[in-house]
Design a protein around this motif. Sequence first.
Motif, PDB file in Angstrom:
ATOM      1  N   GLU A   1       0.770  -1.271   0.084  1.00 12.15           N
ATOM      2  CA  GLU A   1      -0.117   0.104   0.124  1.00 12.15           C
ATOM      3  C   GLU A   1       1.064   1.236  -0.071  1.00 12.15           C
ATOM      4  O   GLU A   1       1.899   1.303   0.680  1.00 12.15           O
ATOM      5  N   GLY A   2       0.557   2.176  -1.013  1.00 10.15           N
ATOM      6  CA  GLY A   2       1.042   3.485  -0.878  1.00 10.15           C
ATOM      7  C   GLY A   2       0.518   4.362  -0.082  1.00 10.15           C
ATOM      8  O   GLY A   2      -0.025   4.367   1.253  1.00 10.15           O
ATOM      9  N   CYS A   3       0.711   5.689  -0.399  1.00  9.02           N
ATOM     10  CA  CYS A   3       0.209   6.681   0.506  1.00  9.02           C
ATOM     11  C   CYS A   3      -0.233   7.852  -0.131  1.00  9.02           C
ATOM     12  O   CYS A   3       0.135   7.935  -1.554  1.00  9.02           O
ATOM     13  N   GLU A   4      -0.964   8.785   0.355  1.00 10.14           N
ATOM     14  CA  GLU A   4      -1.476  10.071  -0.865  1.00 10.14           C
ATOM     15  C   GLU A   4      -0.635  11.121  -0.362  1.00 10.14           C
ATOM     16  O   GLU A   4      -0.239  11.276   0.496  1.00 10.14           O
ATOM     17  N   ILE A   5      -0.207  11.722  -1.584  1.00  9.35           N
ATOM     18  CA  ILE A   5       0.878  12.783  -1.704  1.00  9.35           C
ATOM     19  C   ILE A   5      -0.165  14.167  -1.766  1.00  9.35           C
ATOM     20  O   ILE A   5      -0.732  14.194  -2.744  1.00  9.35           O
TER      21      ILE A   5
ATOM     22  N   PHE B   1       5.903   5.114  -7.253  1.00  4.88           N
ATOM     23  CA  PHE B   1       6.099   4.315  -6.357  1.00  4.88           C
ATOM     24  C   PHE B   1       5.230   4.139  -5.128  1.00  4.88           C
ATOM     25  O   PHE B   1       4.888   3.071  -4.379  1.00  4.88           O
ATOM     26  N   PHE B   2       4.691   5.399  -4.794  1.00  5.81           N
ATOM     27  CA  PHE B   2       3.501   5.390  -3.883  1.00  5.81           C
ATOM     28  C   PHE B   2       1.888   5.231  -4.119  1.00  5.81           C
ATOM     29  O   PHE B   2       1.394   5.404  -3.379  1.00  5.81           O
ATOM     30  N   SER B   3       1.858   4.752  -5.529  1.00  9.97           N
ATOM     31  CA  SER B   3       0.355   4.607  -6.068  1.00  9.97           C
ATOM     32  C   SER B   3       0.593   3.274  -6.635  1.00  9.97           C
ATOM     33  O   SER B   3       0.300   3.047  -8.022  1.00  9.97           O
TER      34      SER B   3
END
Length: 288
Positions: free
Chosen positions: A182-186, A208-210
């Motif tokens: 799981e990534g994170c919201e930027i 990489f975060f999505s």
Amino acid sequence: METIRNRNPPRVKYTAPPKADSNSELKYTEDEKKTITELKQLYLETITLDCALQRDIYNMEKDYEVKHNVIFDKRKKILDEFKKQNYGDSEPNQSVPNFWLKVLKASYTEFISKKDEKILECLCDVRSKLHNNPVVKFDIEFHFDPNDYFTNTVLTKTYFLNCLPDPDDPLSYDGAEIYKCEGCEIDWKQAKDRGNKGPHDQPSFFDFFSPPVLPDDTEDPNYCDINAVLQNDFELGFYLKERVIPKAVIFFTGEIADCQSSSESEPDTDTDDDSDAEEEESSNGTDK
């Protein structure tokens, strides 16, 4: 030259599309079947031991993570002090102020665009964090100084590990496996920096975060492509945790080289020289 550490990483989970059942089934006598059943039961006992061992390893790793972080805190302090002392008057050829940018470029260059480089100049630390309860997982944390691009101080990617055998097929167990991430919201400050990419836009480090979501249906037309992307993602996460973060300084200096890059990039000059020598000898022999 630094060599690859001999440690078995968690496997990458792969769910292949279903195959047709085979009609060729081995035949055993009743006595053989009984013996095989007993042997499989013993094998299940070794799997139980392996699971307990894996859990103990992660518990020990968690204990040592605290000690590692003491060292990594010192590393960050040294880098922060260098930046502070050289703020505003650093020489153009200095690389230490962009330490982590150079480390990342040395470890996986294909993910970093020129636009990404400007943002990653604000990257001040990279850490991993292991969680053992209630599930086993680890985070890769990218820490940023205040910047003009997003409000996040930390961007996180989380990898989930399964350390237990499949109840429906326990004999297939082959160690811990990464089964999802799981990534994170930027929180981008400017709309132009957001990750709404068109079909012709180049890849970005911040993709990489999505990570994509794998369809539940293995017959989905996008299943194989997404699965391949996730295999690479899982391997990259473990690579960052085990190699890039602890060995950052020798990635920075170029003293580390992984086998897949060094073996493929070096031309086989000896072969060409030998071939030229043989041709020259052959030519001289003909002239005689």
